[in-house]
Design an enzyme around this catalytic site. Structure first.
Site, PDB file in Angstrom:
ATOM      1  N   LYS A 131       0.107  -1.642   0.527  1.00  0.00           N
ATOM      2  CA  LYS A 131      -0.263   0.156   0.047  1.00  0.00           C
ATOM      3  C   LYS A 131       0.548   1.355  -0.081  1.00  0.00           C
ATOM      4  O   LYS A 131       2.066   1.662   1.325  1.00  0.00           O
ATOM      5  CB  LYS A 131      -0.878  -0.269   0.872  1.00  0.00           C
ATOM      6  CG  LYS A 131      -1.632   1.164   1.147  1.00  0.00           C
ATOM      7  CD  LYS A 131      -2.943   0.715   2.525  1.00  0.00           C
ATOM      8  CE  LYS A 131      -3.898   1.915   2.178  1.00  0.00           C
ATOM      9  NZ  LYS A 131      -4.593   1.507   2.924  1.00  0.00           N
ATOM     10  N   SER A 143      -9.657   1.394   2.544  1.00  0.00           N
ATOM     11  CA  SER A 143      -9.102   2.556   2.341  1.00  0.00           C
ATOM     12  C   SER A 143      -8.153   1.503   0.738  1.00  0.00           C
ATOM     13  O   SER A 143      -7.125   1.741  -0.348  1.00  0.00           O
ATOM     14  CB  SER A 143      -8.092   3.594   3.018  1.00  0.00           C
ATOM     15  OG  SER A 143      -7.449   3.013   3.180  1.00  0.00           O
ATOM     16  N   SER A 176     -10.064  -0.878   6.706  1.00  0.00           N
ATOM     17  CA  SER A 176      -9.201  -0.632   6.063  1.00  0.00           C
ATOM     18  C   SER A 176      -8.344  -1.936   4.806  1.00  0.00           C
ATOM     19  O   SER A 176      -8.193  -1.416   3.517  1.00  0.00           O
ATOM     20  CB  SER A 176      -8.782   0.463   5.798  1.00  0.00           C
ATOM     21  OG  SER A 176      -9.165   1.600   5.587  1.00  0.00           O
TER      22      SER A 176
END
Length: 439
Positions: free
Chosen positions: A66, A140, A164
């Site tokens: 990420k 997310s 997330s």
């Protein structure tokens, strides 16, 4: 991705990069790909393996990271329009992965600043769900979920502050582990809410969840022996959920399967443990602090993200203190629950699809719906795992198991067992779904 026995690290990494590039125009799972350095590292690993070296548990395994987590020499954008920091150091969680032989192939796309649940990024483009390009991959950590679902990497790393990791895992049909707060170090991760931020893996199997978790955490607690377990369905949390019919049906089927396997499943009362406005009030000061400098400079945010930061900035000291009391109450409710059951069980998300560009799911905000079963767990600080339910749709519905503090090994053992029994399991999205829209 399915590795062929005898494949070299270079072959594995090249296959991952090829798939990433082939799907980037549609799925958009990555903000940047690191072909040259990834292949150079893979070649080095092959040389070490040929020399008989012990490279590690993840030798040659390609991983998506990420773009919120620092990796030395790579640019961290946090999914924003203006932040572009070339990392001087590598976050400990990434250093541990690399020490175990993993190869980071690129930085996955995300909801801007990790502050949202749809990864419809205004600056880098939306992450599209490999199962249906018209729908969101969740957030997310949407790019991480999409990378696994599309068969690009068997493991991707995300962060989880309100769901997330688990939300993208659920919407993309992968496994996803949210750890006890502090179990995996968050140093070198751009903060959202440090008091509840966590790092965790998404993966295509329980084995890969286990390997990546153990490497990043250093936890060597043995998985417990199997035996009859007590599961609690928390009320009124479950009963008041905005559940879609397909999710309810899949969840009821999973509960029935647990009972058939000899476990006890029953409702338990957890009064007041339901989502509320205090989810926002509890994080306001920390979100505001993370963005204070950028806001003072007048930096550009996506309006939807900017408005959420304005809400965080508006939280009064009195509201923040009341929210802190609410957090303490939530933690006590979870402690009370685990005095009577081994695990809590819920759907991971109440709805299995969120259409890109549509803010609502039914008559409610998508944030309210998608985070309904996940956000409380972060405030309670407990670990939880998202498990794709077999034969429950495309993408499959997702089952959330919530454990006592520091019970990751138990959750992983439970996940392995349900996978072996055919209750849960991963299947990659059909390749055609990653190149054409629509279900």
């Amino acid at each position: 991705m399915a590795f062929v026995s005898g494949e070299t690290a270079v072959e594995r990494v090249q296959e991952a990069l090829d798939t990433a590039h082939a799907t980037q125009g549609t799925v958009n799972a990555f903000i940047s790909l690191d072909d040259d350095r990834a292949l150079e590292r893979a070649a080095s690993i092959d040389e070490r393996l040929a020399a008989g070296d012990q490279v590690g548990l993840l030798a040659g395994v390609p991983i998506g990271l990420k773009d919120l987590i620092h990796h030395a020499g790579r640019t961290t954008t946090a999914g924003s329009s203006f932040y572009a920091e070339v990392a001087a150091t590598t976050a400990p969680c990434v250093a541990r992965l690399e020490a175990a032989g993993a190869v980071i192939i690129g930085r996955t796309n995300l909801h801007e600043w990790a502050f949202g649940f749809n990864s419809e990024n205004a600056h880098w483009g939306p992450v599209r769900n490999p199962w249906d390009l018209n729908t969101s991959a969740g957030g997310s950590s949407g790019g991480s979920g999409a990378a696994v679902a599309a068969g690009i990497t068997p493991i991707a790393i995300g962060t989880d502050t309100g769901g997330s990791v688990r939300v993208p895992a659920a919407l993309c049909g992968t496994y996803g582990l949210k750890v006890t707060h502090g179990r995996i170090p968050t140093d070198g991760v751009f903060p959202l809410v440090p008091s509840i931020d966590t790092v965790g893996p998404l993966a295509d199997s329980m084995e890969n969840i286990s390997l990546s978790y153990r490497v990043m955490s250093g936890d060597e607690t043995p998985e417990p022996a199997r035996g009859p377990l007590r599961f609690g369905v928390p009320e009124p949390w479950y009963g008041e959920a905005p559940l879609q019919d397909d999710v309810r049906s899949a969840f009821e089927g999973a509960v029935a399967a647990l009972r058939q396997l000899g476990h006890e499943v029953h409702p338990i009362e957890m009064p007041d443990a339901i989502p509320s406005r205090q989810l926002i009030d509890a994080i306001g000061r920390e979100v505001s602090a993370a963005h204070r400098e950028f806001r003072a400079r007048g930096e550009h945010y996506d309006p939807a993200v900017g408005s959420r930061i304005e809400v965080a900035e508006s939280v009064t000291p009195e509201a923040a203190e009341a929210a802190a009391d609410w957090q303490r109450m939530i933690r006590q409710r979870f402690a009370d629950g685990f005095a009577t059951v081994d695990y809590l069980v819920t759907p991971t998300v109440p709805a299995s699809h969120k259409v890109i560009g549509h803010d609502m799911i039914g008559d409610k905000s998508h944030r309210t719906v998608i985070s309904y079963f996940t956000a409380l767990v972060n405030h309670a600080l407990h670990p939880a795992i998202a498990l794709p339910i077999l034969h429950s749709g495309a993408p499959p519905a997702s089952l959330q198991m919530i454990g006592p503090l520091l019970s990751e090994s138990g959750l992983i053992g439970l996940g392995r067992w349900l996978e072996a029994e055919g209750v849960t399991g991963f299947r990659a999205a059909p390749p055609s779904s990653s190149t054409t829209g629509g279900r």
